[in-house]
Design a protein around this motif. Structure first.
Motif: not given
Length: 159
Positions: A109-129
């Motif tokens: 949709s292009g209408r998404v806001i990721p909020i990293a809570h108790r994790t990091t964007f680097d850890e997020m990138r490892d799962v969902s680039p």
């Protein structure tokens, strides 16, 4: 200023959608099942306290109704989506459960806001680039979760 640049593209989408959709929700809250009574519920409560209309499965799926169909309607009727990325969410995405399906729709949709809570964007990138490539917020950068929620409310509320 960085937050304005981060959230402005989503705000512009929300404004465009709101011009034709006056009955929808401001946000769809995508979260891990294991966070439903903890972090996700807290996030939901903080958003609704600021008059943000949030679709949250724990509140919006009536008993006896098909879960996936209700989620589909929630996604359709929401102007933007928050993905609350916690360690439980990263685990859930790896398992390709319901949250993974919600994420796929939100990314498209292009209408998404990721909020990293108790994790990091680097850890997020490892799962969902793809998710990590979207501008978002990290709760570790703010004094409180309330501060993050206030920024999101400013982005999606139109009055």
């Amino acid at each position: 200023m960085r937050e304005y640049q981060t959230l402005n593209p989503v705000h512009e989408q929300v404004v465009r959608i709101a011009q034709t959709d006056t009955d929808g929700r401001d946000l769809f809250l995508c979260h891990a099942w294991d966070d439903r009574n903890g972090d996700a519920l807290e996030f939901y409560n903080l958003l609704t306290a600021l008059d943000v209309k949030v679709w949250f499965s724990e509140k919006d799926v009536p008993l006896g109704t098909p879960l996936m169909r209700q989620i589909d309607k929630g996604l359709k009727n929401s102007r933007a989506g928050i993905v609350l990325v916690t360690p439980a969410m990263l685990k859930s995405l790896n398992a390709e459960g319901i949250a993974d399906k919600e994420l796929s729709v939100l990314l498209g949709s292009g209408r998404v806001i990721p909020i990293a809570h108790r994790t990091t964007f680097d850890e997020m990138r490892d799962v969902s680039p793809m998710l990590a490539s979207h501008s978002g917020l990290t709760t570790a950068d703010y004094a409180s979760l309330e501060d993050v929620v206030a920024m999101i409310a400013d982005t999606v509320l139109l009055d």
